[in-house]
Design an enzyme around this catalytic site. Structure first.
Site, PDB file in Angstrom:
ATOM      1  N   HIS A  94       0.813  -1.220   0.000  1.00  0.00           N
ATOM      2  CA  HIS A  94       0.000   0.000   0.000  1.00  0.00           C
ATOM      3  C   HIS A  94       0.851   1.277   0.000  1.00  0.00           C
ATOM      4  O   HIS A  94       0.308   2.370  -0.216  1.00  0.00           O
ATOM      5  CB  HIS A  94      -0.918   0.049   1.222  1.00  0.00           C
ATOM      6  CG  HIS A  94      -1.949  -1.027   1.255  1.00  0.00           C
ATOM      7  ND1 HIS A  94      -2.792  -1.298   0.192  1.00  0.00           N
ATOM      8  CD2 HIS A  94      -2.274  -1.925   2.223  1.00  0.00           C
ATOM      9  CE1 HIS A  94      -3.583  -2.308   0.506  1.00  0.00           C
ATOM     10  NE2 HIS A  94      -3.291  -2.707   1.719  1.00  0.00           N
ATOM     11  N   ASP A 129      -2.856 -10.856  -1.917  1.00  0.00           N
ATOM     12  CA  ASP A 129      -3.428 -10.269  -0.712  1.00  0.00           C
ATOM     13  C   ASP A 129      -4.894  -9.924  -0.976  1.00  0.00           C
ATOM     14  O   ASP A 129      -5.262  -9.568  -2.098  1.00  0.00           O
ATOM     15  CB  ASP A 129      -2.648  -9.004  -0.350  1.00  0.00           C
ATOM     16  CG  ASP A 129      -2.975  -8.454   1.024  1.00  0.00           C
ATOM     17  OD1 ASP A 129      -4.078  -7.904   1.181  1.00  0.00           O
ATOM     18  OD2 ASP A 129      -2.126  -8.539   1.924  1.00  0.00           O
ATOM     19  N   HIS A 131      -6.446  -7.392  -0.130  1.00  0.00           N
ATOM     20  CA  HIS A 131      -6.535  -5.967  -0.459  1.00  0.00           C
ATOM     21  C   HIS A 131      -5.701  -5.676  -1.705  1.00  0.00           C
ATOM     22  O   HIS A 131      -4.635  -6.250  -1.900  1.00  0.00           O
ATOM     23  CB  HIS A 131      -6.004  -5.109   0.692  1.00  0.00           C
ATOM     24  CG  HIS A 131      -6.656  -5.385   2.011  1.00  0.00           C
ATOM     25  ND1 HIS A 131      -6.147  -6.294   2.920  1.00  0.00           N
ATOM     26  CD2 HIS A 131      -7.783  -4.884   2.564  1.00  0.00           C
ATOM     27  CE1 HIS A 131      -6.926  -6.331   3.984  1.00  0.00           C
ATOM     28  NE2 HIS A 131      -7.924  -5.494   3.795  1.00  0.00           N
ATOM     29  N   ASP A 216      -4.497 -12.817   4.098  1.00  0.00           N
ATOM     30  CA  ASP A 216      -5.719 -12.338   4.738  1.00  0.00           C
ATOM     31  C   ASP A 216      -6.982 -12.652   3.933  1.00  0.00           C
ATOM     32  O   ASP A 216      -8.077 -12.239   4.320  1.00  0.00           O
ATOM     33  CB  ASP A 216      -5.642 -10.837   5.041  1.00  0.00           C
ATOM     34  CG  ASP A 216      -4.978 -10.036   3.944  1.00  0.00           C
ATOM     35  OD1 ASP A 216      -4.704 -10.598   2.864  1.00  0.00           O
ATOM     36  OD2 ASP A 216      -4.710  -8.845   4.162  1.00  0.00           O
TER      37      ASP A 216
END
Length: 307
Positions: A94, A129, A131, A216
């Site tokens: 990120h 991931d 995200h 995740d």
């Protein structure tokens, strides 16, 4: 993570992450931002945004996190006998050029990708991931020598990673996003990996694969709403190693917040990458909306790649 590595039963060579040089961070991050992070940490730290906090020790931790991925490039050299796995925190995907977010300070994978590109190598960054790796995408989307491909939960933090991004930037076709709805299980996720991501990877023909491995999306990780099992990670890793030399694959830890899921998924990933994964456990079934989203993604990607 280390328990999962031990549980794999594989012969492992452990190295300690060195601290990366600031000059290499500057390949993807603004120098003023790097200096700000150092000063902020040295003054005691605090909140960089609503969910990204640092302490005095975070500066050196972040240097080591980026340095671990970079060290594996050197360790594997022209292609080692086995993949590399960087177990480190903080994560990175990120982190933007001039801003921390989502627990990330420096973009560990993008730094090493930029270094590899400086040598003339072609690089594929695969991101599983839950995200979207918005920072990574922003840093590499104008370079036609880097493929960025992500499967992630749609309409979810960081609210990026649209299908249409494949047309954005100066390197059209090299940003491949597969956003899937909440509730997606391993059945559709495996299809996205095996029928979309890996065929694009094969056609791109990278020298190196850097895998942003957040765990995740596991069904027991309640920060998000996907339903993968450790076996799904093992399957995906095995499929990847089946089309790309394992000694040119580097795995970098991203998200993952359930400790048992981290352990089991790490073990499965390592076994898959090393040709030792075996399981007949059926993946969790997805809702019909996931199949529809897969079809939409396939249609968009097919305008650029044979999928």
């Amino acid at each position: 993570m280390l328990d999962g590595i031990d549980a794999s039963g594989l012969d492992v060579k452990r190295i300690t992450s060195p601290k990366i040089e600031r000059s290499e961070l500057a390949l993807v991050h603004d120098s003023s931002y790097i200096g700000m992070i150092q000063t902020f940490c040295e003054l005691g730290g605090g909140a960089l945004d609503m969910d990204t906090f640092v302490s005095r020790a975070s500066w050196e931790a972040a240097l080591a996190a980026a340095g671990g991925v970079r060290a594996l490039v050197e360790e594997l050299g022209g292609g080692g006998p086995a993949p590399g796995f960087s177990v480190s925190r903080p994560p990175g995907h990120h982190a933007l050029r001039d801003r921390a977010m989502g627990f990330c300070l420096f973009n560990n994978v993008a730094v090493s990708a930029a270094y590899l590109r400086s040598r003339g190598d072609r690089v594929a960054i695969l991101d599983w991931d839950v995200h979207h790796g918005n920072g990574t995408q922003e840093m590499v989307m104008d370079d036609n020598g880097i493929l960025y491909a992500s499967i992630h939960q749609n309409h979810f933090y960081p609210f990026a990673g649209d299908l249409e991004d494949i047309e954005a930037g100066d390197a059209k076709g090299t940003t491949v996003n597969v956003p899937l709805p909440a509730g997606t299980g391993g059945d559709v996720y495996r299809r996205a990996w095996g029928e979309l991501i890996l065929p694009v990877l094969s056609q791109f023909e990278p020298d190196w694969v850097l895998l942003s491995a957040g765990f995740d999306a596991h069904t027991n990780d309640h920060l998000a709403n996907f339903h993968l099992l450790a076996d799904d990670y093992g399957w995906m890793a095995a499929e990847l190693a089946g089309i790309h030399p394992a000694g040119r694959i580097i795995v970098a830890l991203e998200g993952g917040y359930d400790l048992d899921a981290l352990r089991d998924s790490t073990r499965a990933t390592l076994l898959g990458l090393n040709g030792r994964w075996e399981s007949d456990l059926e993946p969790i079934e997805s809702p019909i909306q996931s199949t529809a989203a897969f079809g939409e993604a396939a249609s968009v990607i097919a305008a650029h790649w044979s999928v």
